[in-house]
Design an enzyme around this catalytic site. Structure first.
Site, PDB file in Angstrom:
ATOM      1  N   HIS A  17      10.930 -24.733  -3.988  1.00 21.96           N
ATOM      2  CA  HIS A  17      10.008 -25.476  -3.121  1.00 21.96           C
ATOM      3  C   HIS A  17       9.637 -26.811  -3.767  1.00 21.96           C
ATOM      4  CE1 HIS A  17       8.654 -22.001  -0.367  1.00 21.96           C
ATOM      5  NE2 HIS A  17       9.757 -21.630  -1.012  1.00 21.96           N
ATOM      6  N   ASP A 108       2.905 -27.260   1.635  1.00 23.79           N
ATOM      7  CA  ASP A 108       3.941 -26.243   1.759  1.00 23.79           C
ATOM      8  C   ASP A 108       3.495 -25.224   2.813  1.00 23.79           C
ATOM      9  OD1 ASP A 108       5.598 -23.942   1.252  1.00 23.79           O
ATOM     10  OD2 ASP A 108       6.082 -24.836  -0.687  1.00 23.79           O
TER      11      ASP A 108
END
Ligand code: UPG
Length: 455
Positions: A17, A108
């Site tokens: 990520h 995120d």
């Protein structure tokens, strides 16, 4: 005006990520926006390579574990949520007293609670999906019940804008509900409040997933801002495309490139299973002997914690044809002329990186979204082959050898390579000035400017 805009990019702390959100941050910063990437303190001391004049700023929040291993995903998320809900507002407040108050938060999608914080401060809030549009859509249908779970073995799943999927093509947390219920909850919770976000970002590009992009954009404001890989491997527009060293693993970069320099063009198989996978002993053995039996040279990433799974006998026999290292600069490796194919676990970043560099793949999905990415690589984009057929129980060394031969020298290679090169061109076009992903980024900036000037 854009110079006065300040965007917080808040990352969930795992390698797969951090990489795309850091690359996205660099792109945004190159458009005269101030960007602060916020991650956990566990990444703070890794930054040996931090450039002295960074284009992206960094700030850190605690995950609540001070370096200790968290007990499990559910406990981690709960503690991280509590910690970040306390510390992120403090960082926003701190900035408000400077000449760079925060205007927007790109968070995120694994951290939906950040949207509440952005609303509390009246900021533009964007949820960033690090999975493909297709995978995110499947999770969406799961969360809303339009994909009924559990899905019975043998059924074929039909969802709008997605090709028919066998059960084993679904993300593993959906096809096997007992496998990681904590992670399934994490990926489904993203949809608890996503409709309240000002926009949804996907690390993909329009032409790669056009059907599903059209379906998503008929319902929500989405922007495909990828592929989020360093500019120097695509359009080469960013002069200051530095390595910020945000890697959890020690890289053997120089050794890899030197070794590849000595190999013939497109003669090497690159093998990697990403930052998380832990392969079982039998699986490692079959890969090892399958690679050796293929007679091709190979560069295999085996993290130090996994090395004990390689036998002395294999290491001896592999010495003159294989290089086995802890970690490598993957993009440089994929871009090297000696690399002819990529045996991959199909993590979304690895998939995009292989597509951007036109490298054909041998797919060996392990879990999570990788099973669906593999389906797209093999059947939709046709840039790779499956190592193991769906109806086979486990992988064998013969499967490995056959797939390597198919991709490296078989009749399929020509088509796989041609398809991969077409997608490489499309990825380049999307990220180049005026391309779809580039335009979305400009659009995002003008929306923040409008919001900021009208308040
Ligand atoms: O030796 C290596 C191996 C990998 N990488 C990089 O590490 C990243 C790996 O990302 P990815 O291919 O997505 O795999 P994971 O680390 O396994 O990522 C997790 O996160 C991804 C994004 O959500 C998911 O798609 C994956 O399934 C999930 O396992 C990529 O940028 C690679 O370039 C290196 O730089 N050097």
């Amino acid at each position: 005006m854009a110079a006065k805009i300040h965007v917080f990019v808040v990352v969930y702390p795992v390698q797969g990520h951090i990489n795309p959100m850091l690359q996205f941050s660099k792109r945004l910063a190159s458009k005269n926006v101030r960007v602060t990437l916020i991650t956990t303190s566990s990444y703070k001391n890794l930054n040996d390579n931090q450039p002295s004049n960074p284009t992206v700023f960094f700030d850190y929040i605690s995950d609540g574990f001070s370096g200790e291993k968290p007990p499990g995903i559910a406990d981690f998320v709960e503690t991280f949520k509590a910690e970040s809900s306390r510390s992120l507002p403090e960082l926003i407040e701190k900035q408000s007293k400077t000449e760079y108050p925060v205007n927007a938060i790109v968070y995120d999608s694994f951290m939906p609670w950040v949207l509440d914080i952005s609303k509390e401060f009246g900021l533009y809030g964007v949820s960033f999906f690090t999975h493909s549009c297709a995978v995110s859509t499947i999770y969406y249908h799961t969360s809303k019940g339009s994909l009924k779970i559990p899905v019975e073995k043998g059924n074929v799943v039909s969802l709008p804008s997605i090709p028919p999927l066998e059960v084993c093509d679904l993300p593993s947390f959906v096809s096997d509900l007992d496998s990681y219920p904590g992670v399934l909850k994490l990926v489904l919770d993203r949809f608890s409040n996503f409709e309240g976000a000002d926009c949804l970002f996907f690390n993909s590009f329009d032409k790669l997933e056009i059907e599903v992009v059209n379906w998503l954009s008929s319902k929500w404001k989405i922007m495909t801002i990828g592929p989020s890989v360093p500019s120097m491997f695509l359009d080469k527009r960013l002069a200051d495309d530095r390595d910020y060293g945000l890697s959890l693993f020690k890289s053997d970069g120089e050794a890899c490139i030197k070794w590849l320099d000595g190999k013939d063009t497109e003669s090497v198989v690159y093998v990697s299973f990403g930052s998380l996978a832990n392969l079982v002993q039998d699986y490692m053995d079959e890969i090892a002997w399958g690679l050796l039996n293929s007679k091709c040279s190979f560069l295999w990433i085996v993290r130090d914690t996994e090395k004990s799974k390689l036998s002395e006998k294999f290491l001896e026999e592999a010495a003159d044809r294989g290089l086995i290292v802890n970690w490598c600069p993957q993009l440089e490796v994929l871009a090297h002329k000696a690399v002819g194919s990529f045996m991959t676990h199909c993590g979304w970043n690895s998939t995009l990186e292989a597509l951007c560099l036109g490298v054909p793949m041998m797919v060996m999905p392990q879990w999570t979204d990788q099973t669906t990415n593999a389906k797209y690589i093999v059947d939709v984009w046709q840039t790779g082959v499956r190592v193991k057929a769906h109806d086979k129980e486990s992988i064998t060394r013969e499967d490995i050898t056959k797939s390597v031969k198919d991709v490296m020298e078989g009749t399929k290679r020509g088509d796989l390579k041609a398809n991969a090169l077409k997608l490489k061109e499309m990825a380049l076009e999307a990220m180049s000035e005026g391309g779809s992903s580039d335009k979305y980024m400009d659009d995002f900036i003008s929306q923040i400017v409008t919001r900021t000037t009208s308040t």
